[in-house]
Design a protein around this motif. Structure first.
Motif, short mmCIF file in Angstrom:
data_model
loop_
_atom_site.label_atom_id
_atom_site.label_comp_id
_atom_site.label_asym_id
_atom_site.label_seq_id
_atom_site.Cartn_x
_atom_site.Cartn_y
_atom_site.Cartn_z
N TRP A 1 -8.94 -3.83 -3.78
CA TRP A 1 -8.87 -3.08 -2.63
C TRP A 1 -9.81 -2.10 -2.43
O TRP A 1 -10.51 -1.54 -3.46
CB TRP A 1 -7.51 -2.43 -2.40
N ARG A 2 -10.37 -1.67 -1.23
CA ARG A 2 -11.16 -0.77 -0.76
C ARG A 2 -10.54 0.49 -0.17
O ARG A 2 -10.23 0.34 0.89
CB ARG A 2 -12.35 -1.38 -0.06
N THR B 1 -4.89 3.92 5.02
CA THR B 1 -5.30 2.36 5.06
C THR B 1 -6.34 1.83 4.10
O THR B 1 -7.34 2.43 4.07
CB THR B 1 -5.84 1.97 6.53
N ILE C 1 -6.40 -6.13 5.58
CA ILE C 1 -6.24 -4.88 5.62
C ILE C 1 -4.61 -4.32 5.58
O ILE C 1 -3.94 -5.16 5.96
CB ILE C 1 -6.51 -4.34 7.14
N ARG D 1 -8.79 -1.60 2.77
CA ARG D 1 -9.46 -2.85 3.02
C ARG D 1 -9.55 -3.56 1.98
O ARG D 1 -9.66 -3.32 0.80
CB ARG D 1 -10.60 -2.47 3.99
N ASP D 2 -9.99 -4.77 2.46
CA ASP D 2 -10.43 -5.81 1.53
C ASP D 2 -9.41 -6.19 0.31
O ASP D 2 -9.66 -6.16 -0.87
CB ASP D 2 -11.78 -5.62 1.08
N ASN E 1 0.83 -1.26 -0.11
CA ASN E 1 -0.06 0.18 -0.01
C ASN E 1 0.84 1.11 0.09
O ASN E 1 1.45 1.68 1.07
CB ASN E 1 -1.12 0.01 1.19
#
Length: 128
Positions: A76-77, A35, A52, A37-38, A30
C-alpha cells in the motif's frame, strides 16, 4: 455409455473434493487514520490488484476455494507517497477447522499488517 459413466464419476469426485477445500474471502482493512492507495494483496495464485481504501474501510474480494495460502504479501501507498510492503504468515493463523469465513489483512497506523480470521457468523452483521 462408458464415457457418460466416466464423466459422471469425475463430476462426483470433483464435487466431493471441492467441498473439502476451505471457502473464504480475503479482505484488506485500512485501520489507519488516512486513505491509502495502491492497496494490493498477493497470496499464492491470488492477486487483488491495486485500489484505494479509505480510513477504517475494507476492500473485500470474492470467495476463494484454493487452500488457504501460507503467506500473503500486502502492499500500500501512504499519503506521503511511500510504498509499503509487508509479508505475513496466513495459514498458521487460521484455525484448522475453519472451512468458511473471511480473512482480513489489517493495516495499522504503524504500517504493520495483522491477519484476523472470522467465521461467517462472526463476520456477518447480526440481523434481529
Amino acid at each position: 455409455m462408458r464415457i457418460i459413466l466416466v464423466c459422471l464419476v469425475i463430476c462426483i469426485l470433483s464435487a466431493g473434493c471441492f467441498s473439502l477445500m476451505p471457502e473464504y474471502c480475503i479482505g484488506v482493512r485500512n485501520n489507519t487514520k488516512e486513505t491509502i492507495r495502491d492497496v494490493d494483496a498477493k497470496c499464492d495464485r491470488f492477486h487483488t490488484g491495486g485500489g484505494i481504501v479509505v480510513s477504517t474501510g475494507l476492500k473485500l474480494y470474492l470467495s476463494q476455494f484454493d487452500p488457504i495460502p501460507k503467506k500473503a504479501l500486502v502492499q500500500w501507498r501512504t499519503p506521503d507517497g511511500v510504498l509499503h510492503e509487508k509479508e505475513v504468515e496466513v495459514r498458521n493463523q487460521i484455525p484448522r477447522k475453519m472451512k468458511v469465513g473471511v480473512i482480513e489483512l489489517i493495516i495499522d497506523d504503524q504500517n504493520n499488517v495483522q491477519v484476523k480470521p472470522f467465521t461467517d457468523k462472526e463476520w456477518s452483521p447480526k440481523i434481529k
